[in-house]
Every structure is written in structure tokens, then in C-alpha cells.
Scaffold this active site. Structure first.
Site, PDB file in Angstrom:
ATOM      1  N   VAL A  42       0.814  -1.212   0.000  1.00 62.64           N
ATOM      2  CA  VAL A  42       0.000   0.000   0.000  1.00 62.64           C
ATOM      3  C   VAL A  42       0.850   1.266   0.000  1.00 62.64           C
ATOM      4  O   VAL A  42       0.376   2.338  -0.379  1.00 62.64           O
ATOM      5  CB  VAL A  42      -0.960   0.007   1.216  1.00 62.64           C
ATOM      6  CG1 VAL A  42      -0.197   0.223   2.513  1.00 62.64           C
ATOM      7  CG2 VAL A  42      -2.050   1.051   1.052  1.00 62.64           C
TER       8      VAL A  42
ATOM      9  N   ALA B 154       5.230  -5.626   7.168  1.00 62.73           N
ATOM     10  CA  ALA B 154       3.889  -5.632   6.578  1.00 62.73           C
ATOM     11  C   ALA B 154       3.906  -4.912   5.246  1.00 62.73           C
ATOM     12  O   ALA B 154       4.590  -3.903   5.087  1.00 62.73           O
ATOM     13  CB  ALA B 154       2.883  -4.954   7.504  1.00 62.73           C
ATOM     14  N   ASP B 155       3.147  -5.447   4.307  1.00 64.37           N
ATOM     15  CA  ASP B 155       2.943  -4.752   3.040  1.00 64.37           C
ATOM     16  C   ASP B 155       1.646  -3.956   3.043  1.00 64.37           C
ATOM     17  O   ASP B 155       1.531  -2.953   2.351  1.00 64.37           O
ATOM     18  CB  ASP B 155       2.951  -5.761   1.895  1.00 64.37           C
ATOM     19  CG  ASP B 155       4.358  -6.226   1.573  1.00 64.37           C
ATOM     20  OD1 ASP B 155       4.945  -5.682   0.620  1.00 64.37           O
ATOM     21  OD2 ASP B 155       4.881  -7.095   2.285  1.00 64.37           O
ATOM     22  N   ARG B 156       0.673  -4.417   3.828  1.00 64.04           N
ATOM     23  CA  ARG B 156      -0.563  -3.651   3.989  1.00 64.04           C
ATOM     24  C   ARG B 156      -1.264  -4.122   5.262  1.00 64.04           C
ATOM     25  O   ARG B 156      -1.409  -5.318   5.487  1.00 64.04           O
ATOM     26  CB  ARG B 156      -1.480  -3.820   2.777  1.00 64.04           C
ATOM     27  CG  ARG B 156      -2.715  -2.927   2.809  1.00 64.04           C
ATOM     28  CD  ARG B 156      -3.574  -3.096   1.556  1.00 64.04           C
ATOM     29  NE  ARG B 156      -2.903  -2.694   0.334  1.00 64.04           N
ATOM     30  CZ  ARG B 156      -3.407  -1.850  -0.568  1.00 64.04           C
ATOM     31  NH1 ARG B 156      -4.582  -1.288  -0.370  1.00 64.04           N
ATOM     32  NH2 ARG B 156      -2.745  -1.573  -1.671  1.00 64.04           N
TER      33      ARG B 156
ATOM     34  N   ALA C 207      -1.359  -8.101   5.685  1.00 66.51           N
ATOM     35  CA  ALA C 207      -0.785  -8.804   4.540  1.00 66.51           C
ATOM     36  C   ALA C 207       0.726  -8.658   4.596  1.00 66.51           C
ATOM     37  O   ALA C 207       1.250  -7.548   4.680  1.00 66.51           O
ATOM     38  CB  ALA C 207      -1.319  -8.233   3.229  1.00 66.51           C
TER      39      ALA C 207
END
EC number: 5.3.1.23
Length: 364
Positions: free
Chosen positions: A93, A253-255, A263
Site C-alpha cells: 500500500v 507488513a505490506d498492507r 498482509a
């Protein structure tokens, strides 16, 4: 000295090709947006914060030498190219948030009649370049907040190994250090801060199949920093937590959804399940730019799927039987119920309090 994954000066951008690590350290020149999109999509640069920084700086490099006749043409160039960069890897994100912020800035500058096109470009470049310094400062704050939370919990529960004088063993997954950010790192920044405090007894890192970011990148960083570290297979985590008195798991974390669902690199979910079973605290370390308050839960996160070849081959060598089908999601979603706390640059929050706390921070 930390590794440097991004080298930038106005008009010039180079990234360390992470596909070649640890065997070869080679910097790639990024000459513009198309190069930026390719190095992100091919995972020559990876890690949600680094993706956003490289994407935005690739646009800065492209527009720096250009002369725009009108503010409208500059605004259109900025908006179109940033939206294109978001498509390179949609799960992370940070790139989307950075793009939205810079597009908003471009629109505000466009509407300001007191600003000409030259000044508009200058201010846009300044804002883009400021992301580098902010990311490093945010990472240091994440490291400090995370180390404090882990050590405080250890002090309360007595979870440190016998005779360790309060030092801790931690487990991390994928790569969240200097190679995944502008510098210092998120989850690995927490590890780094523990080491700086003299409170890191040992760090374990998973190999992180199928792309082996743990074995190739995190292990590379840990050896470079001379931290006491051990590489483990992804399938060893349950045995590790049972046998080695690990005080905490900390991942990136990526999102992060507004309810705390997270995620992150594939394999994170199963580590969280195992940590819950063994009563080991499970922390997510991420900047506020990784938190997406617009989505209510993990079911709304788009999960990128990668090519079969990443599973069936190591380099040019096939390791899987020809003809076998593959399912290769790059990420999984860890439910908020498995997460002890989300470590940000502004504090550590329980998933249940995340949305309200972040909303207040953003409004202040």
C-alpha cells in the site's frame, strides 16, 4: 554501517539489484518511470517502503531535466506516471499512499496561481526527496518502540533465556531491513535497536521460500552487521519456538487493514498460528504508510500472484517435476486475532485499537 539499497542525488537514482544478492553486489541505474516500474515488478527492489521510495524517485529523475510549458502538462505527467507505478506491485500500500499524497500536492500547486511551473516542479521534487529522510527517521522510531515493547513484555513475564541478563532471542521472516527501506529497517530495525541496547542474545531468520529473501537478504544483512544470527527453514518454526525460548516474533507488513489484519510475505500467517500455540508474542512492525484505513479487513486486500517459475526453479535450475501445477501467492493475510501489537513510528497498538488511534494521529 548499514547496507545502502538506494543511492540518490537530484537527477540520479541507482538501486542495489537484490536478485543478485548475496553472490554479487551490483547497482542498477534507474533513468525514469519505466525503469522504476520494471525494477519493482521484477523484485530487483522490494519491501513496501523501498518500493514507494524508488517508484516516486524514478518519477523525480524523469521530470528533473524536462522543461514543462504549462502547470497543467506537469500535473498530468505526475498523475499519470504515479498511477502507472502503483500497478507494478499492487499489494504493497505504501506506493499507493505516496502516489495519492504527491498527486494531491501536484493538484494543490496547480491551483495556486502564485506558483509558476518552474516552482511547481521544484516543490514536487523537494517533496519526493523528503521521503528518503522521513523513512529513515520513521524506521528508527519503529525500532525504538518495538524494542521497548519486547523488553517490557519480557520483564513482565520473565521470558528471557536463563542467565541472559534480560537479553532476548527473536524470530523474523522475509527481509525488512536496510534492503527493504531507505535504511535501518522496520522489523529488522527492532532487531537492530535491541542489538544497540545490548539486549539481543540471538536472532533467527527464516529462509522465506520461494524467493528466499530471508536466506539471501536478511542473512546477508545480519552477517554484515555481525549480529548473532541463525538461518532456519520455513518448516522449522514450530520446532524452533518449542526448543529455543524465543521471546518474540517480529515481522514487517505490506498492507495493514483498519482492523489490524496484516498482509505480509507468504508464510507469515502460519508463523503467527505457531506463535499463538506456543504463547510467543507476535508483532508487526510497519510505518503508518503501510496502514490502509480505507479497507475494513484482510479479505479486501488484493494478493499478488507470482509466476510458477519462482517455485519450480532456483536460478536456471529446475527443482520441481516438469508439468506440476503451482500456486504462488506472494503474500498471505494474518488475522488480527493472532497479532500481539502493531509497532509504528508513533507507538505500539493492539489491533482492536488501531483504527481509532491512527485516525486521531492523522488528525492531530
Amino acid at each position: 554501517m548499514s547496507l545502502q539499497s538506494i543511492k540518490y542525488s537530484r537527477g540520479s537514482l541507482e538501486i542495489l539489484d537484490q536478485l543478485l544478492l548475496p553472490g554479487q553486489s551490483k547497482y542498477l541505474v534507474v533513468r525514469g518511470v519505466e525503469d522504476g516500474w520494471k525494477v519493482i515488478n521484477k523484485m530487483q527492489v522490494r519491501g513496501a517502503p523501498a518500493i514507494a521510495i524508488v517508484g516516486c524517485l524514478s518519477l523525480a529523475v524523469e521530470i528533473n531535466p524536462e522543461d514543462f510549458e504549462t502547470k497543467k502538462s506537469l500535473r498530468q505527467e505526475i498523475e499519470g506516471k504515479l498511477n502507472y507505478l502503483v500497478s507494478a506491485r499492487p499489494t504493497a500500500v505504501n506506493m499507493k499512499i505516496a502516489a495519492d499524497e504527491l498527486i494531491t500536492l501536484a493538484n494543490d500547486l496547480y491551483k495556486d496561481e502564485a506558483i509558476n511551473v518552474t516552482e511547481m516542479k521544484q516543490r514536487f521534487l523537494d517533496a519526493t526527496e523528503a521521503m528518503l529522510k522521513k523513512d529513515i527517521a520513521d524506521n528508527r522510531a519503529i525500532g525504538a518502540n518495538g524494542a521497548k515493547a519486547i523488553l517490557q513484555r519480557v520483564a513482565e513475564t520473565g521470558a528471557a533465556p536463563a542467565g541472559s541478563t534480560g537479553s532476548v532471542r527473536v524470530l523474523t521472516h522475509c527481509n525488512t531491513g536496510s534492503l527493504a527501506t531507505a535504511g535501518y529497517g522496520t522489523a529488522l530495525g527492532v532487531v537492530r535497536q535491541l542489538a544497540e541496547l545490548g539486549k539481543l542474545e540471538h536472532v533467527y531468520c527464516t529462509e522465506t521460500r520461494p524467493y528466499n529473501q530471508g536466506a539471501r537478504l536478511t542473512a546477508y544483512e545480519l552477517v554484515h552487521e555481525k549480529f548473532p544470527a541463525t538461518l532456519v527453514l520455513d518448516s522449522m518454526v514450530a520446532a524452533l519456538l518449542r526448543a529455543k525460548n524465543v521471546a518474540a516474533v517480529v515481522v514487517g507488513a505490506d498492507r495493514v487493514a483498519s482492523n489490524g489484519d496484516t498482509a505480509n510475505k507468504i508464510g507469515t500467517y502460519q508463523i503467527a498460528v505457531v506463535a499463538k500455540h506456543h504463547d510467543v508474542p507476535f508483532y508487526v512492525a510497519a510505518p503508518l504508510t503501510s496502514i490502509d484505513l480505507a479497507i475494513p479487513g484482510g479479505d479486501h486486500i488484493i494478493i499478488e500472484e507470482r509466476p510458477d517459475r519462482e517455485m519450480t526453479h532456483v536460478g536456471e535450475h529446475r527443482i520441481a517435476a516438469p508439468g506440476i501445477n503451482c500456486w504462488n501467492p506472494a503474500f498471505d493475510v494474518t488475522p488480527a486475532s493472532l497479532i500481539t501489537g502493531i509497532i509504528t513510528e508513533r507507538g505500539v497498538f493492539k489491533p482492536a485499537e488501531l483504527k481509532e488511534a491512527i485516525t486521531k494521529l492523522l488528525e492531530s
